[in-house]
Design a protein around this motif. Structure first.
Motif, mmCIF file in Angstrom:
data_model
loop_
_atom_site.group_PDB
_atom_site.id
_atom_site.type_symbol
_atom_site.label_atom_id
_atom_site.label_comp_id
_atom_site.label_asym_id
_atom_site.label_seq_id
_atom_site.Cartn_x
_atom_site.Cartn_y
_atom_site.Cartn_z
ATOM 1 N N VAL A 439 0.433 -7.785 -7.993
ATOM 2 C CA VAL A 439 1.387 -6.826 -7.436
ATOM 3 C C VAL A 439 2.813 -7.309 -7.604
ATOM 4 O O VAL A 439 3.685 -6.568 -8.067
ATOM 5 N N PHE A 440 3.068 -8.560 -7.244
ATOM 6 C CA PHE A 440 4.476 -8.964 -7.249
ATOM 7 C C PHE A 440 5.012 -9.106 -8.668
ATOM 8 O O PHE A 440 6.167 -8.834 -8.924
ATOM 9 N N GLU A 441 4.140 -9.467 -9.601
ATOM 10 C CA GLU A 441 4.633 -9.544 -10.979
ATOM 11 C C GLU A 441 4.919 -8.155 -11.538
ATOM 12 O O GLU A 441 5.817 -7.979 -12.358
ATOM 13 N N MET A 442 4.139 -7.170 -11.084
ATOM 14 C CA MET A 442 4.418 -5.803 -11.512
ATOM 15 C C MET A 442 5.744 -5.326 -10.940
ATOM 16 O O MET A 442 6.498 -4.615 -11.584
ATOM 17 N N LYS A 443 6.040 -5.734 -9.683
ATOM 18 C CA LYS A 443 7.322 -5.357 -9.091
ATOM 19 C C LYS A 443 8.467 -6.009 -9.853
ATOM 20 O O LYS A 443 9.510 -5.397 -10.076
ATOM 21 N N ASP A 444 8.233 -7.248 -10.236
ATOM 22 C CA ASP A 444 9.237 -7.951 -11.020
ATOM 23 C C ASP A 444 9.472 -7.218 -12.345
ATOM 24 O O ASP A 444 10.614 -7.004 -12.760
ATOM 25 N N LEU A 445 8.370 -6.801 -12.969
ATOM 26 C CA LEU A 445 8.481 -6.059 -14.228
ATOM 27 C C LEU A 445 9.234 -4.749 -14.006
ATOM 28 O O LEU A 445 10.127 -4.393 -14.783
ATOM 29 N N LEU A 446 8.883 -4.067 -12.919
ATOM 30 C CA LEU A 446 9.547 -2.792 -12.619
ATOM 31 C C LEU A 446 11.043 -3.015 -12.417
ATOM 32 O O LEU A 446 11.868 -2.248 -12.912
ATOM 33 N N HIS A 447 11.362 -4.072 -11.708
ATOM 34 C CA HIS A 447 12.775 -4.395 -11.470
ATOM 35 C C HIS A 447 13.497 -4.573 -12.791
ATOM 36 O O HIS A 447 14.595 -4.071 -12.997
ATOM 37 N N LYS A 448 12.839 -5.270 -13.717
ATOM 38 C CA LYS A 448 13.479 -5.493 -15.017
ATOM 39 C C LYS A 448 13.575 -4.203 -15.807
ATOM 40 O O LYS A 448 14.580 -3.947 -16.476
#
Lengths: 482, 184
Positions: A439-448
């Motif tokens: 989940v948090f890596e996907m959020k990081d990806l979304l942020h980018k």
């Protein structure tokens, strides 16, 4: 599934914000009603397989390994074939989680958790075989150096002892790497759970993770270091597994190309297994927007590339047998071509050499049925490869007295399908109880992606939902107290 | 949160401001650091690059410990084999030398990775003070969204510059969604 989906460079194909992303992953755990009949069917099939595994292990312990088809020249057969096959399946997980992390391939974010879980479960299946093959698994601790009154330590110069260290290190480090990535997600599940059991369980698992900057700072250091350590580790594991064969003098085993060829084969089979699982899962659980056609396309390409390395290995084996002018190597080669097990050799070439070439075509890579079929065929092909290398080489040796057929028994198959059931059951439990996507890596990806500073999609136009998430955010009253 | 004591003036953990984007959190952290606050921490659902710099937090213990762990693993792995095959129970196998280094490399290598990897995990856990059953930051209203989609900046009361009213004023200037004084 036959309907073709769009292929573009957008890695998150629906307008998402952090909350919706969290929801589409977290609901797999928090909403049991989402797991419909299909989940139960697969779970029960897995459970039945696990039962079969339990029965065959019990019978094995009672009767001894005589219930298998192993005989005197062919003392390594299904047990070692399955060991090598399973451990190879695990390698894709580490490749995705470690090597692609080091190369900053952010598309891995949505598949790494899944692939890592596969790694751990596959290594669990693999680990059973050599232990049971010893015939006395209750003495398995003899494999480890421990102080004892016999004054005996294991023979460290043996490739089998290297295997013990390689596989146990691989399992431990994969587990630690996986669990570490899960901690922040456990914390987020803790905060989302509405029922008490979930809250307590996830609170215990997250160990009080609070997402502080200090936490993340050290987490990222540890994560990168573990990725850096896992990368040579994963290459070493299958290299050492291949040494079991390569450093011996058996014709068909004593080939120096084995280490790279085994590693490539492991990644090949592993990616095939990832595709076999992910294609149905993304369809059943509405994850098509996170695991996109782009992911599948890239995974197919990796599968094709490693498949070509494996094919090169087959060609080199033939070349070696001919060019070495070693009579026994040549005899074995001819035996593979036309001997009693020739069907397995030619089926292997068909499965691993010919059919994967379909992946050259983009049209085929986009047809999920074809991709799934090719992956399944590759899984079979890689199993046949180990079958051709391990027992078949042993049936044709230096002395005529070693020429003996190998015929697997019912229990060989029961145990093999049993481990498959065990693996399936664990995967189903994983989908049900743990966050299947990081989940948090996907959020990081979304942020980018939202900030457009990601190198992920250099050719893509700015995504149409560039500003959407802010509006979609639930409105919160601005309460600057006092 | 009351702990059952009659003390009606609970100690303050600090002031916690809530933001809706990582960028706002970074700029707020930057300003707080420039204003001279030392005991700062930020909370976010995912790692944000540049946040550590903004807050002025730097810590390199984990990499050094991992390096040390790797060295320990290598020495233990090699030493174990050397002890077993050279000192304790020398055995001539096929006339090969007792100190046959190539055959000792795989286990030395695996032990290096094993100890280094375990050090990476456990040093991260230990230095972060986990497992931690209680932490005051969880008293912040709405903090359950710190793991979802909200970004928090805390100025702790232990900071020499901390002043309940002035610091609140300072945080309010950064347009947060909310500012709360949190009990310890």
């Amino acid at each position: 599934m036959a309907k073709q989906e769009v292929l573009n460079d957008v890695l998150i194909t629906k307008p998402h914000n952090y909350e919706s992303l969290e929801d589409s992953i977290g609901r797999l755990i928090l909403k049991p009603q989402l797991h419909k009949k299909a989940w139960w069917i697969f779970f029960l099939v897995g459970l039945a397989g696990t039962g079969m595994l339990g029965i065959s292990i019990t019978w094995l312990l009672y009767q001894g390994i005589g219930i298998w088809g192993n005989n005197v020249p062919v003392s390594w057969a299904f047990d070692i074939v399955n060991f090598v096959w399973w451990i190879g399946i695990g390698h894709a997980g580490t490749l995705i989680s470690a090597i692609l992390l080091l190369f900053k391939q952010q598309w891995r974010n949505s598949i790494n958790r899944f692939a890592e879980a596969m790694t751990i479960f596959a290594v669990m299946c693999a680990g059973m075989y050599p232990l049971l093959h010893t015939g006395r698994p209750w003495n398995a601790y003899w494999l480890f150096p421990y102080p004892n009154i016999l004054g005996m330590l294991p023979q460290f110069r043996s490739a089998l002892e290297w295997d013990v260290f390689a596989v146990s290190t691989y399992f431990t480090i994969s587990l630690v790497f996986w669990f570490m990535g899960l901690i922040p997600d456990f914390a987020s599940m803790r905060d989302r759970s509405t029922n008490k059991f979930g809250k307590v369980a996830f609170a215990l698992l997250s160990m009080g993770w609070r997402g502080s900057n200090q936490h993340w700072h050290r987490y990222e250091q540890a994560n990168l270091l573990l990725a850096g350590l896992s990368t040579p580790l994963v290459l070493s594991v299958h290299t050492i597994v291949s040494y079991d064969f390569a450093i011996s003098i058996v014709p068909g085993w004593n080939v120096t190309v084995f280490p790279p060829y085994f590693v490539a084969g492991a990644v090949f089979a592993g990616f095939a297994m990832v595709l076999n699982f992910l294609i149905p899962v993304r369809a059943f659980y509405g994850l098509k927007d996170l695991i996109t056609m782009r992911h599948i396309d890239w995974m197919c390409k990796i599968m094709l590339a490693t498949g070509l390395i494996v094919l090169y290995g087959y060609i080199l084996e033939v070349f070696y047998a001919v060019y070495s002018a070693n009579f026994y190597e040549y005899k074995l080669l001819m035996d593979r071509f036309q001997g009693p097990y020739a069907w397995s050799y030619w089926l292997l070439i068909l499965c691993n050499g010919v059919i994967p070439q379909l992946m050259w075509s983009q049209k085929m890579r986009q047809n999920l049925i074809v991709v799934w079929g090719v992956s399944a065929v590759v899984g079979l092909g890689m199993w046949l490869e180990r079958f051709v290398i391990i027992p078949v080489s042993l049936t044709n040796n230096y002395l005529p007295s070693s020429n003996k057929m190998y015929i697997p028994t019912f229990w060989d198959f029961a145990m093999f399908f049993g481990t498959m059931g065990f693996f399936l059951m664990l995967m189903m439990l994983f989908i049900r109880f743990l966050p299947a996507i990081n989940v948090f890596e996907m959020k990081d990806l979304l942020h980018k992606v939202l900030n457009n500073d990601s190198k992920v999609e250099p050719n893509a136009e700015r995504t149409p939902y560039g500003n959407a998430p802010k509006e979609a955010l639930p409105t919160v009253e601005k309460e600057v107290a006092k | 949160m009351s702990h059952g004591y009659a003390d009606d003036s609970p100690k303050s953990f600090g002031l916690v401001a809530e933001f809706d984007t990582p960028e706002k959190l970074i700029s707020a952290a930057e300003k707080a650091r420039q204003a001279g606050f030392k005991k700062l921490d930020a909370y976010s659902p995912f790692p944000i690059h540049g946040l550590s710099d903004a807050i002025g937090f730097r810590d390199v213990k984990v990499p050094y410990l991992v390096f040390a762990g790797g060295l320990v693993g290598a020495f233990v792995g090699y030493g174990l084999q050397f002890y077993a095959h050279v000192l304790d129970y020398p055995m001539n196998v096929g006339g090969k030398p007792l100190v046959s280094i190539p055959s000792m490399i795989p286990i030395t290598f695996e032990m290096t990775i094993l100890v280094a990897g375990l050090t990476a995990f456990f040093s991260m856990i230990a230095l972060n003070g986990l497992p931690k059953p209680y932490h005051s930051i969880f008293n912040t209203p709405g903090f359950n969204r710190a793991s979802q989609d909200r970004f928090f900046l805390a100025i702790e009361s232990g900071d020499p510059q901390f002043d309940s009213d002035k610091t609140r004023q300072f945080l309010a200037e950064m347009a947060p969604l909310s500012v709360h004084e949190v009990e310890a």
